[in-house]
Design an enzyme around this catalytic site. Structure first.
Site, short mmCIF file in Angstrom:
data_model
loop_
_atom_site.label_atom_id
_atom_site.label_comp_id
_atom_site.label_asym_id
_atom_site.label_seq_id
_atom_site.Cartn_x
_atom_site.Cartn_y
_atom_site.Cartn_z
N HIS A 119 0.82 -1.21 0.00
CA HIS A 119 0.00 0.00 0.00
C HIS A 119 0.86 1.27 0.00
O HIS A 119 1.92 1.33 0.62
CB HIS A 119 -0.94 0.01 1.20
CG HIS A 119 -0.23 -0.07 2.52
ND1 HIS A 119 0.20 1.05 3.20
CD2 HIS A 119 0.14 -1.12 3.27
CE1 HIS A 119 0.78 0.69 4.33
NE2 HIS A 119 0.76 -0.63 4.40
N ASP A 120 0.39 2.26 -0.73
CA ASP A 120 0.96 3.61 -0.73
C ASP A 120 2.35 3.70 -1.35
O ASP A 120 3.04 4.71 -1.18
CB ASP A 120 1.01 4.20 0.70
CG ASP A 120 -0.36 4.23 1.35
OD1 ASP A 120 -1.21 4.99 0.87
OD2 ASP A 120 -0.59 3.48 2.32
N GLY A 137 4.97 -1.05 2.76
CA GLY A 137 4.15 0.14 2.57
C GLY A 137 4.95 1.44 2.53
O GLY A 137 5.98 1.57 3.18
#
Length: 256
Positions: A119-120, A137
């Site tokens: 994520h991200d 992440g």
């Protein structure tokens, strides 16, 4: 060109000349650009915006919810550019509201089998991630970087443009542009000199980058002392300036 055994949600937006193979799943809130090829057994969920000319091989999972326990179902996004090659069993997760609510992949990247993008994360262009390389992440990877097979990158780490990590490296701190890293934990192992040659950097720039590397890693200087020593090159060479800006912007510190 959508196989009758594929499932494409009625709300998905599919461009021209897109191929979707049997038993693939395209969810709602997914946009797929022209000339994209999706093999069989691929899952693409949204919200995701996929550019043109991408190739997704079997069993890749794209735009799935992230594995962050703080994630509570917010409508975060995956954005992908053009002409990426996504090989077998690659996983790419959407972002979280703790960051910018999006995972972003640039263009012309090669993600080999079993690569994981958490994520991200933010990936630039022309990146190669070899088999089983995984980034946690909030990791950023610059243009033309190469991550060797089974490289593991800690959350929030930044990998600079044209950097190179050896296979099975574990990256806990930022890797400046053009630097080769290896080991667990990874340490600097020289410059990506071959990459500089292949990508057409001038001899003057190559020499300036070498001087910068020597100041950072060969002279037993502190970071502050090294940055002061390379001020002149940073004022005349955009790539050395980029290295200086990268180091000044590092929150985790660079590998030493």
């Amino acid at each position: 060109m959508i196989d009758k055994l594929a499932f494409v949600h009625p709300d998905a937006k599919i461009g021209n000349n897109v191929t979707i193979g049997p038993w693939s799943y395209i969810g709602a809130d997914v946009e797929i650009g022209d000339d994209t090829w999706v093999s069989s057994h691929v899952v693409i969920k949204g919200p995701s915006v996929i550019g043109k000319g991408n190739r997704f091989f079997q069993f890749s999972s794209i735009g799935e919810e992230c594995q962050d326990k703080k994630y509570a179902g917010e409508p975060t996004t995956l954005i992908m550019g053009d002409n990426n090659i996504i090989r077998e069993n690659v996983t790419i997760h959407r972002g979280t509201i703790q960051d910018n609510s999006e995972t972003r992949i640039g263009s012309n990247n090669l993600l080999m089998a079993y690569v994981h993008i958490a994520h991200d994360c933010v990936l630039g262009d022309n990146i190669i991630m070899a088999n089983n390389a995984s980034i946690a992440g909030h990791v950023h990877v610059g243009d033309w970087a190469i991550l060797g097979g089974m490289t593991g990158v800690h959350q929030f780490v930044h990998i600079g443009a044209h950097a190179f990590t050896a296979g099975s490296s574990t990256i806990f701190q930022d890797v400046p542009p053009f630097v080769m890293a290896a080991g667990s934990p990874a340490i600097p192992r020289g410059l990506n000199a071959e990459g500089l040659k292949r990508r057409g950097f001038t001899k003057e720039t190559q020499h300036a980058i070498r001087r910068t590397y020597k100041s950072l890693y060969r002279k037993n200087l502190t970071i502050e002392e090294a940055l002061a020593e390379i001020t002149e090159d940073a004022e005349t060479d955009e790539y050395v300036k980029g290295m200086v800006d990268f180091i000044n912007g590092s929150s985790r510190g660079i590998i030493r």
